[in-house]
Design a protein around this motif. Structure first.
Motif, PDB file in Angstrom:
ATOM      1  N   GLU A  78     -37.787  37.964 -65.800  1.00 39.24           N
ATOM      2  CA  GLU A  78     -37.906  36.579 -65.328  1.00 39.24           C
ATOM      3  C   GLU A  78     -37.028  35.607 -66.111  1.00 39.24           C
ATOM      4  O   GLU A  78     -36.308  34.794 -65.511  1.00 39.24           O
ATOM      5  CB  GLU A  78     -39.365  36.123 -65.404  1.00 39.24           C
ATOM      6  CG  GLU A  78     -39.578  34.722 -64.843  1.00 39.24           C
ATOM      7  CD  GLU A  78     -41.015  34.261 -64.952  1.00 39.24           C
ATOM      8  OE1 GLU A  78     -41.476  33.528 -64.065  1.00 39.24           O
ATOM      9  OE2 GLU A  78     -41.677  34.621 -65.953  1.00 39.24           O
ATOM     10  N   PHE A  79     -37.047  35.657 -67.437  1.00 37.25           N
ATOM     11  CA  PHE A  79     -36.249  34.736 -68.255  1.00 37.25           C
ATOM     12  C   PHE A  79     -34.765  34.884 -67.927  1.00 37.25           C
ATOM     13  O   PHE A  79     -34.050  33.893 -67.745  1.00 37.25           O
ATOM     14  CB  PHE A  79     -36.486  35.008 -69.739  1.00 37.25           C
ATOM     15  CG  PHE A  79     -35.685  34.136 -70.658  1.00 37.25           C
ATOM     16  CD1 PHE A  79     -36.174  32.911 -71.090  1.00 37.25           C
ATOM     17  CD2 PHE A  79     -34.427  34.542 -71.116  1.00 37.25           C
ATOM     18  CE1 PHE A  79     -35.428  32.092 -71.936  1.00 37.25           C
ATOM     19  CE2 PHE A  79     -33.674  33.736 -71.951  1.00 37.25           C
ATOM     20  CZ  PHE A  79     -34.178  32.508 -72.365  1.00 37.25           C
TER      21      PHE A  79
ATOM     22  N   GLU B  12     -41.594  26.682 -62.403  1.00 35.54           N
ATOM     23  CA  GLU B  12     -42.796  27.140 -63.097  1.00 35.54           C
ATOM     24  C   GLU B  12     -42.420  28.350 -63.948  1.00 35.54           C
ATOM     25  O   GLU B  12     -41.956  29.373 -63.422  1.00 35.54           O
ATOM     26  CB  GLU B  12     -43.882  27.516 -62.092  1.00 35.54           C
ATOM     27  CG  GLU B  12     -45.203  27.815 -62.775  1.00 35.54           C
ATOM     28  CD  GLU B  12     -46.300  28.150 -61.784  1.00 35.54           C
ATOM     29  OE1 GLU B  12     -47.394  27.582 -61.890  1.00 35.54           O
ATOM     30  OE2 GLU B  12     -46.041  28.995 -60.896  1.00 35.54           O
ATOM     31  N   TYR B  13     -42.614  28.215 -65.235  1.00 36.14           N
ATOM     32  CA  TYR B  13     -42.258  29.307 -66.151  1.00 36.14           C
ATOM     33  C   TYR B  13     -43.317  29.404 -67.239  1.00 36.14           C
ATOM     34  O   TYR B  13     -43.610  28.418 -67.929  1.00 36.14           O
ATOM     35  CB  TYR B  13     -40.881  29.052 -66.776  1.00 36.14           C
ATOM     36  CG  TYR B  13     -40.467  30.096 -67.778  1.00 36.14           C
ATOM     37  CD1 TYR B  13     -40.240  31.415 -67.382  1.00 36.14           C
ATOM     38  CD2 TYR B  13     -40.315  29.778 -69.125  1.00 36.14           C
ATOM     39  CE1 TYR B  13     -39.879  32.383 -68.296  1.00 36.14           C
ATOM     40  CE2 TYR B  13     -39.942  30.737 -70.050  1.00 36.14           C
ATOM     41  CZ  TYR B  13     -39.730  32.046 -69.634  1.00 36.14           C
ATOM     42  OH  TYR B  13     -39.369  33.003 -70.558  1.00 36.14           O
ATOM     43  N   GLN B  14     -43.916  30.561 -67.351  1.00 33.81           N
ATOM     44  CA  GLN B  14     -44.961  30.838 -68.333  1.00 33.81           C
ATOM     45  C   GLN B  14     -46.073  29.791 -68.293  1.00 33.81           C
ATOM     46  O   GLN B  14     -46.538  29.291 -69.322  1.00 33.81           O
ATOM     47  CB  GLN B  14     -44.351  30.937 -69.738  1.00 33.81           C
ATOM     48  CG  GLN B  14     -43.409  32.116 -69.903  1.00 33.81           C
ATOM     49  CD  GLN B  14     -42.932  32.314 -71.324  1.00 33.81           C
ATOM     50  OE1 GLN B  14     -42.998  31.402 -72.151  1.00 33.81           O
ATOM     51  NE2 GLN B  14     -42.477  33.516 -71.637  1.00 33.81           N
ATOM     52  N   GLY B  15     -46.486  29.467 -67.079  1.00 37.62           N
ATOM     53  CA  GLY B  15     -47.623  28.588 -66.887  1.00 37.62           C
ATOM     54  C   GLY B  15     -47.357  27.108 -67.054  1.00 37.62           C
ATOM     55  O   GLY B  15     -48.301  26.305 -67.023  1.00 37.62           O
TER      56      GLY B  15
ATOM     57  N   GLY C 278     -35.418  28.459 -71.895  1.00 42.12           N
ATOM     58  CA  GLY C 278     -36.855  28.442 -71.637  1.00 42.12           C
ATOM     59  C   GLY C 278     -37.470  27.061 -71.735  1.00 42.12           C
ATOM     60  O   GLY C 278     -38.688  26.922 -71.569  1.00 42.12           O
TER      61      GLY C 278
END
Length: 253
Positions: A35-36, A127-130, A177
């Motif tokens: 994902e990253f 949306e990334y890591q909540g 990130g």
């Protein structure tokens, strides 16, 4: 029947099922990345392989932006959203206006007075890591940004040439990130978030007027694109007046 997530679905503008967009995703193998790295690969493509420039309108499909090979905040944002959704990353649009001073230098001085005081602007949220992450740093390609950094090496504050930043020497534009920005200090109005650019442009459009709109589409934007290419290649020199016109940033989160 299971409903499609509204922040993952294709739309008229987010046409990631178009042949050219789909082939790009497949050829690059982005779906196979973690994902990253998936986000980073798509983001870097839009930031650097789609050059900073001015398309015929804000509300054009992602496939048209890809075909043009260049774009600005709104159009590059549409392409970024389409590619992100095409690889399974939830995203939405955050709409604003920016002060016209942010475009000074790119807009020729002869026609600068004709520009609206506020220019429609947007960035992409993923949306990334909540958490929701703001992505705006993709607007200026590295080659163009490097010219600005060299031209204004004696200051970290710039509002002009497509940049609105107080950290020009090291702006947060690379994907790591976290939030990325390059025009944030020019923001005037905050219109909030929209699931799609389609919905945003139904509610907001650039107020050029018929005559100025026609002049922009057929003459001025081509002049602006020639200037951008000139700056990027070193044929044109930047103007110090662009550092003066700042707007108060909105408290956007």
């Amino acid at each position: 029947m299971q409903k499609t997530d509204p922040q993952l679905k294709p739309t008229k503008l987010l046409d990631f099922h178009a042949e050219a967009v789909g082939c790009l995703i497949d050829d690059r193998g982005w779906r196979n990345l973690l994902e990253f790295d998936r986000i980073g690969a798509v983001y870097d493509f839009v930031r650097n392989e789609i050059a900073f420039g001015y398309n015929r309108a804000d509300d054009i499909p992602a496939s048209d932006v890809l075909s043009d090979g260049y774009g600005q905040c709104n159009t590059k944002g549409t392409l970024l959203m389409a590619l992100l959704r095409g690889v399974g990353i939830r995203c939405r649009l955050h709409g604003f206006t920016i002060h016209k001073g942010l475009q000074r230098g790119v807009v020729p001085e002869l026609v600068y007075p004709l520009a609206p005081q506020e220019i429609l602007h947007s960035w992409v949220e993923i949306e990334y890591q909540g958490a929701w992450i703001n992505l705006e740093g993709f607007i200026l390609d590295d080659a163009f940004l490097t010219v600005l950094q060299k031209s204004f090496s004696d200051t970290d504050s710039l509002c002009g040439y497509g940049a609105g930043t107080d950290c020009l020497g090291a702006p947060p534009v690379a994907w790591n990130g976290e939030d990325t920005y390059i025009q944030k200090t020019g923001i005037v109005q905050d219109f909030g978030v929209y699931d799609t650019p389609d919905a945003f442009y139904l509610s907001h459009e650039q107020s050029f007027g018929w005559l100025r709109g026609a002049l922009y589409r057929h003459i001025i934007r081509h002049w602006m694109n020639a200037r951008v290419r000139g700056f990027r290649s070193g044929r044109l020199k930047t103007d110090r007046r662009a550092t003066h016109a700042h707007a108060e940033p909105a408290n956007a989160t």
